[in-house]
Scaffold this motif. Structure first.
Motif, PDB file in Angstrom:
ATOM      1  N   TYR A  49      12.156  22.219 -35.897  1.00 33.35           N
ATOM      2  CA  TYR A  49      12.349  23.664 -35.801  1.00 33.35           C
ATOM      3  C   TYR A  49      11.662  24.390 -36.954  1.00 33.35           C
ATOM      4  CZ  TYR A  49      14.690  28.078 -34.793  1.00 33.35           C
ATOM      5  OH  TYR A  49      14.952  29.384 -34.475  1.00 33.35           O
ATOM      6  N   SER A  50      11.709  23.792 -38.126  1.00 32.24           N
ATOM      7  CA  SER A  50      11.008  24.403 -39.260  1.00 32.24           C
ATOM      8  C   SER A  50       9.633  23.782 -39.464  1.00 32.24           C
ATOM      9  CB  SER A  50      11.841  24.249 -40.536  1.00 32.24           C
ATOM     10  OG  SER A  50      12.141  22.883 -40.786  1.00 32.24           O
ATOM     11  N   ASN A  85      11.020  28.358 -36.429  1.00 29.58           N
ATOM     12  CA  ASN A  85      12.013  29.239 -37.031  1.00 29.58           C
ATOM     13  C   ASN A  85      11.434  30.609 -37.376  1.00 29.58           C
ATOM     14  OD1 ASN A  85      10.417  27.897 -38.991  1.00 29.58           O
ATOM     15  ND2 ASN A  85      11.853  28.493 -40.595  1.00 29.58           N
ATOM     16  N   GLU A  86      10.109  30.691 -37.500  1.00 28.24           N
ATOM     17  CA  GLU A  86       9.456  31.967 -37.790  1.00 28.24           C
ATOM     18  C   GLU A  86       9.098  32.744 -36.523  1.00 28.24           C
ATOM     19  OE1 GLU A  86       6.128  31.220 -40.326  1.00 28.24           O
ATOM     20  OE2 GLU A  86       7.264  29.882 -41.665  1.00 28.24           O
ATOM     21  N   MET A 129      13.351  28.000 -28.473  1.00 30.21           N
ATOM     22  CA  MET A 129      13.470  28.832 -29.684  1.00 30.21           C
ATOM     23  C   MET A 129      13.761  30.288 -29.321  1.00 30.21           C
ATOM     24  SD  MET A 129      11.383  31.258 -31.382  1.00 30.21           S
ATOM     25  CE  MET A 129       9.677  30.800 -31.117  1.00 30.21           C
ATOM     26  N   LYS A 182      17.007  32.456 -30.487  1.00 28.54           N
ATOM     27  CA  LYS A 182      16.913  33.730 -31.208  1.00 28.54           C
ATOM     28  C   LYS A 182      17.561  34.862 -30.422  1.00 28.54           C
ATOM     29  CE  LYS A 182      12.968  32.808 -34.199  1.00 28.54           C
ATOM     30  NZ  LYS A 182      13.762  33.003 -35.439  1.00 28.54           N
ATOM     31  N   GLU A 216      20.571  29.086 -36.406  1.00 27.53           N
ATOM     32  CA  GLU A 216      19.580  29.036 -35.333  1.00 27.53           C
ATOM     33  C   GLU A 216      19.135  27.630 -34.984  1.00 27.53           C
ATOM     34  OE1 GLU A 216      16.127  31.465 -35.663  1.00 27.53           O
ATOM     35  OE2 GLU A 216      17.219  33.328 -35.365  1.00 27.53           O
ATOM     36  N   VAL A 217      18.997  26.764 -35.975  1.00 30.48           N
ATOM     37  CA  VAL A 217      18.519  25.428 -35.673  1.00 30.48           C
ATOM     38  C   VAL A 217      19.526  24.672 -34.809  1.00 30.48           C
ATOM     39  CG1 VAL A 217      19.491  24.405 -37.787  1.00 30.48           C
ATOM     40  CG2 VAL A 217      17.519  23.335 -36.670  1.00 30.48           C
TER      41      VAL A 217
END
Length: 553
Positions: free
Chosen positions: A119-120, A125-126, A163, A167, A183-184
């Motif tokens: 995710y990151s 994540n962005e 994702m 969000k 979020e993750v």
């Protein structure tokens, strides 16, 4: 009611309405596992013993085999969720909730899943669009490198969609106060729910393909596989598994165009579904049925291009990242090459550690060995005394690819599960292999933990990898044996009966019951085909006469 009337009523309740007819008691050609499968027979003793001779089998309105298998699959998927739940724990840090991976939690709890760090790592994540945005990362040596999303397009877009849902849920939490998590965790939850649906789809398709519906209970080992508990949510491989299973079902239903479309979509998620088309090429060549294969291949290419071409045109460098990363990827610690290096005390392909280094030698050896695998599959398809079944060769080519490839990520073993069920439905043998394969996860996590944290040494892990490889090689040997001895193949010998010939290939589609082509050159034809052997002993599974099963008393 008088005494005489009561007596007549009692007699009526205890008199059979007619003579027993096995044709109405048992669905024709339905496998009865409590008689034919040792594991099912032993398990049935706890439930009252094997099915009765007068039982109505195959006529249930609700508790059908498929629904029971799906129910078991849901239970095992739930167990799979629990094995990953430990890595979803949260803690408060500086007034914010963050993921709690302290104390080497992923390895101690053995709950590691690629979904969480990706995710990151992939900058999801962005909120970035995969393949469009370049970002800076570090390589194995710590040097900075520019990269993009490294997954095939369909898998990458699945992550992107998950994702966006995560969000959106966070937004609802902020605006409307709905319950939420970091979020993750939401991303993992959404991804896992989708992957569970894909796995259930794969089970449905495999059940429909299993012996053309005559052996549905074979798929129970797929639903209750130990590999599902460990790896259903380790990565995103269930997408390609479902596409492969559905594509093979559509081929079995004689819909080569739609089979190609689904296999093309599967190839857009992972590479291996395209291997099914390689197998079909050899079998169609032997049967002289190349037109359906051309239709399937053209449809697969069109589906793959429909997914990949827009991304390749708009963001060519990001689209190429998947192929680039695979070419420079180091030898994986789960591969046979790392095992050899571990026991010889040196890293064959350069670099340090069990993964070695990126090396053209590793790529070259892998490529050459896989060519040998393809050649071996082609030889079996063309020269075996009787044309092999699609599932048999599909299992061999995928297993061969995994054995000789420089990367065998642990969740890749899921690729083999539906193919093994269709190719060699021996419950005890498959359960033994799946258990060994699933248990490789334990020393893997302990090896990652490190010796300084009371983990396991390197060779304690590579020994288990070697045992898994030996188990898979044993399965391949069994498949090859049954190709040359089709009378030992459980699918082909399913209830042949005195008046009906053995089955050919219930999942073969246009290949089922088709005679070998006489137009092939002599070197490409088997000796049995040249002598006409098996030509009159092969009947279409769909057209052969049905004989009721006489269950023993």
């Amino acid at each position: 009611m008088t005494a005489g009337q009561e007596e007549r009523e009692d007699d009526r309740l205890h008199v059979s309405p007619g003579p027993y007819d096995p044709a109405t008691a048992v669905e024709p050609d339905r496998d009865i596992p409590s008689y034919t499968d040792p594991v099912a027979r032993d398990f049935s003793t706890a439930l009252g013993g094997p099915v009765g001779a007068h039982a109505l089998v195959g006529f249930q309105r609700f508790f059908t085999p498929l629904r029971l298998i799906l129910l078991v699959a849901v239970l095992f998927l739930a167990l799979g969720w629990t094995t990953k739940a430990g890595c979803l724990q949260q803690k408060s840090e500086n007034g914010e909730l963050v993921l709690d991976w302290s104390g080497s939690r992923p390895y101690v709890s053995m709950c590691y899943s690629d979904t969480v760090p990706l995710y990151s790592a992939e900058r999801l994540n962005e909120g970035l669009m995969p393949y469009k945005t370049q970002f800076t990362d570090t390589d194995a040596t710590g040097a900075p490198q520019e990269r993009y999303m490294e997954y095939p397009v369909l898998t990458g877009m699945y992550q992107y969609a998950s994702m966006r849902i995560a969000k959106a849920w966070t937004y609802l939490h902020e605006q409307w106060g709905v319950p939420a998590a970091i979020e993750v965790v939401l991303f993992f939850t959404v991804s896992a729910l989708g992957l569970a649906m894909f796995w259930l789809l794969a089970i449905w398709a495999t059940t429909r393909s299993s012996g053309a519906g005559r052996r549905p209970w074979d798929v129970m080992i797929m639903a209750a596989s130990p590999l599902v508990i460990v790896h259903a949510f380790t990565n995103f491989d269930a997408i390609a598994v479902a596409a492969t299973a559905v594509g093979m079902l559509l081929w079995a239903r004689r819909r080569p165009g739609w089979a190609g479309v689904v296999l093309g979509l599967g190839t857009a998620a992972k590479l291996y579904p395209v291997f099914i088309l390689v197998v079909l090429l050899f079998l169609c060549l032997r049967a002289g049925r190349l037109r359906p294969w051309v239709t399937a291949s053209a449809a697969a290419a069109a589906a793959w291009l429909a997914v990949n071409l827009p991304v390749a045109v708009m963001w060519p460098q990001g689209w190429w990242e998947f192929f680039h990363r695979n070419s420079i990827r180091a030898v994986d610690m789960d591969s046979i090459y790392a095992v050899v290096s571990s026991f010889t005390g040196g890293w064959v392909f350069g670099g340090e550690g069990p993964r070695g280094g990126a090396s053209p030698l590793a790529n070259g050896i892998t490529f050459v060995l896989f060519l040998f695998v393809i050649a071996g599959v082609a030889y079996l398809a063309l020269k075996a005394p009787r044309r092999p079944r699609v599932a048999q060769l599909a299992f061999l080519i995928v297993a061969g690819f995994l054995l000789v490839n420089k990367v065998w990520s642990p969740q890749y073993s899921l690729w083999l599960v539906p193919l093994a069920v269709l190719a060699i439905p021996h419950t005890r043998i498959l359960l033994a292999w799946m258990t060994i394969d699933a248990l490789v996860w334990v020393p893997r996590m302990m090896y990652f933990l490190g010796m300084q944290n009371k983990g396991l040494p390197e060779q304690a892990f590579t020994v288990t990898v070697l045992l898994r490889d030996i188990a898979v090689i044993g399965l391949c040997a069994l498949v090859i044996r049954q190709i040359y001895r089709p009378e030992e193949d459980l699918v082909r010998s399913t209830f042949p009966g005195p008046y009906s010939p053995p089955l050919d290939d219930p999942a073969g589609g246009v290949l089922d019951g088709a005679p070998d082509s006489e137009s092939l050159p002599g070197p490409l034809r088997s000796r049995s085909a040249q002598r006409g052997r098996y030509q009159t002993n092969t009947a279409s599974s769909a057209a052969r006469p049905h004989t009721p099963i006489q269950t023993p008393h």
